[in-house]
Write an enzyme that holds these catalytic residues in place. Structure first.
Site, PDB file in Angstrom:
ATOM      1  N   ASN A   9       0.868  -1.100  -0.099  1.00 22.76           N
ATOM      2  CA  ASN A   9       0.201   0.033   0.084  1.00 22.76           C
ATOM      3  C   ASN A   9       0.746   1.173   0.076  1.00 22.76           C
ATOM      4  OD1 ASN A   9      -2.895  -1.029   0.275  1.00 22.76           O
ATOM      5  ND2 ASN A   9      -2.065  -2.178   1.911  1.00 22.76           N
ATOM      6  N   ASP A 111       0.778 -11.362  -0.849  1.00 20.06           N
ATOM      7  CA  ASP A 111       2.257 -10.956   0.065  1.00 20.06           C
ATOM      8  C   ASP A 111       2.297 -11.778   1.090  1.00 20.06           C
ATOM      9  OD1 ASP A 111       0.022  -9.489   1.131  1.00 20.06           O
ATOM     10  OD2 ASP A 111       1.646  -8.276   1.932  1.00 20.06           O
TER      11      ASP A 111
END
Length: 260
Positions: A9, A111
């Site tokens: 992010n 991830d």
């Protein structure tokens, strides 16, 4: 050489592997407004600055992303600019070798699966991965390499930003260890609260996770990664290993599983 790209992010990590060794790495800001063409320019600029690399050296690409808009542009960049280079994007249908024992496996970020694969490959199981990113993510891996659960807490840097925005007399401070826990000024009071507070949060959660993972918590390896890890790990007594390139290492393993 294999180019690995981990889009989170806040930051995007890029690493180049020659065999199993990472020989070059970069960190850039994640910007969901960047187009595929802009991403290609940024990547070319990074490659051009390295004296040991050329674009033609890239023989494979592996990508994971928690930001859908960026993933779409990464996919387009790979297609347009590296169309003849084998590319693996971690998404449903890609082989990771990590069984996901969650109520809804699709909820687990790519991830986190990649981190679990890398940690199990490096250190065996059971293990806990603590990823200090935008959020502080705790991932539990069984003795058989299964992804069996998670904990998510606020991230270090986002907590600092929130304090600075919400407190009229609070300011963003450099995250370094203060002289002592009981601070004598406002700056060190914030540093103490963030660093020792997050160390306590990590230790508290990890101790509870390891107690559930194994009869003897000492049998569980705790691996730290992420850009925020250096701020906390020296004060957290439960961290066993620090691997800053854990996600990139996992991406390499996923690439090998899907191309060989």
């Amino acid at each position: 050489m294999l180019l690995t790209i981990d889009v989170s992010n806040t930051h995007t990590m890029l690493g180049l592997f020659e065999g199993d060794e990472i020989i070059e790495h970069w960190r850039i800001a994640t910007d969901s407004r960047r187009t595929a063409d802009e991403l290609a320019v940024v990547l070319q600029g990074l490659l051009d600055q390295s004296p040991i690399l050329k674009t033609t050296d890239i023989s494979g690409i592996a990508i994971c992303s928690t930001v859908p808009a960026v993933l779409n542009e990464m996919r387009e960049m790979s297609r347009r600019y590296y169309g003849d280079v084998p590319t693996v994007i971690v998404e449903p249908g890609v082989r990771t070798g990590v069984p996901v024992r969650m109520d809804n496996p699709k909820e687990v970020g790519s991830d986190r699966i990649v981190n679990a694969l890398a940690a199990f490959n490096l250190y065996g199981g059971p293990c806990v991965v603590v990823d200090f990113g935008t959020a502080t993510s705790f991932d539990a891996v069984s003795a058989r390499g299964e992804y069996i659960g998670a904990v998510t807490a606020p991230g270090v840097e986002i907590s600092v930003d929130a304090l600075a925005m919400a407190g009229a007399q609070l300011h963003k401070v450099e995250l370094i260890r203060p002289r002592q826990v009981i601070a004598k000024n406002a700056v060190e009071a914030l540093q103490s609260g963030i660093i020792y507070g997050f160390a306590g949060l990590v230790d508290g959660i990890v101790e509870r996770m390891t107690a559930e993972l194994a009869d003897d918590p000492n049998d569980v390896t705790v691996v730290a990664t992420g850009t925020g890890a250096p701020f906390v790990i020296d004060e957290a007594r439960t961290i066993d290993r620090h691997e800053p390139w854990l996600t990139l290492i996992g991406l390499r393993l996923v690439y090998l599983r899907n191309t060989t």
